[in-house]
Design a protein around this motif. Structure first.
Motif, PDB file in Angstrom:
ATOM      1  N   ARG A 283      -0.533  -1.009   5.762  1.00  0.00           N
ATOM      2  CA  ARG A 283       0.376  -0.286   4.879  1.00  0.00           C
ATOM      3  C   ARG A 283       1.817  -0.305   5.392  1.00  0.00           C
ATOM      4  NH1 ARG A 283      -1.100   4.813   3.281  1.00  0.00           N
ATOM      5  NH2 ARG A 283       1.062   5.288   2.813  1.00  0.00           N
TER       6      ARG A 283
ATOM      7  N   VAL B 289      -6.164   0.135   7.205  1.00  0.00           N
ATOM      8  CA  VAL B 289      -5.106   0.413   6.242  1.00  0.00           C
ATOM      9  C   VAL B 289      -3.855   0.973   6.916  1.00  0.00           C
ATOM     10  CG1 VAL B 289      -5.931   2.752   5.735  1.00  0.00           C
ATOM     11  CG2 VAL B 289      -4.681   1.462   3.985  1.00  0.00           C
TER      12      VAL B 289
ATOM     13  N   GLU C 218       2.008   1.961  -3.275  1.00  0.00           N
ATOM     14  CA  GLU C 218       0.894   2.007  -4.225  1.00  0.00           C
ATOM     15  C   GLU C 218       1.111   1.001  -5.356  1.00  0.00           C
ATOM     16  OE1 GLU C 218       0.462   6.055  -5.467  1.00  0.00           O
ATOM     17  OE2 GLU C 218      -0.264   6.729  -3.510  1.00  0.00           O
TER      18      GLU C 218
ATOM     19  N   ILE D 278       0.824  -1.206   0.000  1.00  0.00           N
ATOM     20  CA  ILE D 278       0.000   0.000   0.000  1.00  0.00           C
ATOM     21  C   ILE D 278       0.860   1.259   0.000  1.00  0.00           C
ATOM     22  CG2 ILE D 278      -1.743   1.283   1.294  1.00  0.00           C
ATOM     23  CD1 ILE D 278      -2.832  -1.386   2.277  1.00  0.00           C
ATOM     24  N   SER D 279       1.937   1.271   0.784  1.00  0.00           N
ATOM     25  CA  SER D 279       2.789   2.462   0.851  1.00  0.00           C
ATOM     26  C   SER D 279       3.388   2.800  -0.508  1.00  0.00           C
ATOM     27  CB  SER D 279       3.903   2.259   1.879  1.00  0.00           C
ATOM     28  OG  SER D 279       3.380   2.204   3.181  1.00  0.00           O
TER      29      SER D 279
END
Length: 245
Positions: free
Chosen positions: A228, A224, A75, A72-73
């Motif tokens: 993340r 999240v 993307e 997530i970090s």
């Protein structure tokens, strides 16, 4: 699910055969995620606040056809279509990750049954003695949170809450200020043991009500902000999540 107002602006039509369902579907046409052809996508139009920049949420039903490695970090996501044979191994490297077996808990959103991915969870105050056992619900559209009733067994005092409070936007354009508490979490009950993390949990986040968790068994959202921190692997078909520990 898809935002009802957005769907109306796209002139979508009801999917044939769902007109008399309790939650009729609309046909959104052919969907492609990066290079992955998702086929014809059906969704339930709802009046519900969506995460910023989003017009809908992918369901557990949709995710079951995928194996995913998510960062997530950064993307970034690696997604492959899951094989029908459940004995087929993951196409991702799980070295250094701890497996968390997942269970499914059926909640209700606007009268529609919604399956949620869950795992056992133990919560304690950082450095504290008391501990509560509840259910972790994994939600990529929310921050980590729990209700006052879930953590009542920790017997928190005012000094146990974070000095900095969290201000969030709620439907209607107004805001809500919520307290946070620094807590130690033990997520999952796999063969290698739980994943231990420390996090500031938001107390009484509206997402708990959105997912129908306030009247359910004691629950907390693993959101999240925790997921993340490092890449993780999710395979609904295998009923498991792999996290760094």
């Amino acid at each position: 699910m898809i935002d009802q107002n957005w769907a109306m602006g796209q002139n979508v039509s009801l999917a044939r055969g769902t007109e008399n369902w309790k939650a009729p579907r609309v046909m959104l046409g052919r969907a492609v995620w990066a290079t992955f052809d998702c086929g014809d996508l059906l969704a339930v139009p709802v009046e519900m606040r969506m995460p910023t920049g989003c017009v809908g949420l992918l369901s557990h039903e949709f995710l079951q056809v995928l194996d995913m490695e998510l960062d997530i970090s950064a993307e970034r996501a690696r997604v492959v279509k899951a094989p029908q044979d459940s004995s087929t191994e993951l196409p991702f490297d799980t070295k250094g990750l701890r497996k968390i077996p997942l269970e499914t808990f059926e909640s209700s959103v606007q009268g529609m049954p919604v399956p949620l991915m869950t795992a056992p969870l133990q919560i304690r105050l950082q450095g504290g003695v008391f501990q509560v056992t509840c259910t972790a619900v994994f939600d990529l559209s929310s921050g980590s949170a729990c209700s006052e009733s879930t953590i009542s067994g920790l017997e928190l005092n005012d000094v146990d809450y974070c000095a900095e409070k969290l201000e969030i936007q709620i439907p209607g354009g107004s805001s809500q200020v919520l307290r946070q508490a620094n807590l130690s979490l033990a997520i999952g009950a796999g063969q290698d043991g739980p994943v231990a993390v420390e996090a500031a949990l938001c107390i009484g986040h509206p997402a708990l009500q959105k997912l129908g968790l306030l009247s359910a068994k004691p629950c907390a959202i693993v959101g999240v902000d925790l997921l993340r921190r490092a890449p993780f692997i999710l395979s609904p078909r295998l009923g498991a999540l792999w996290m760094h520990h």
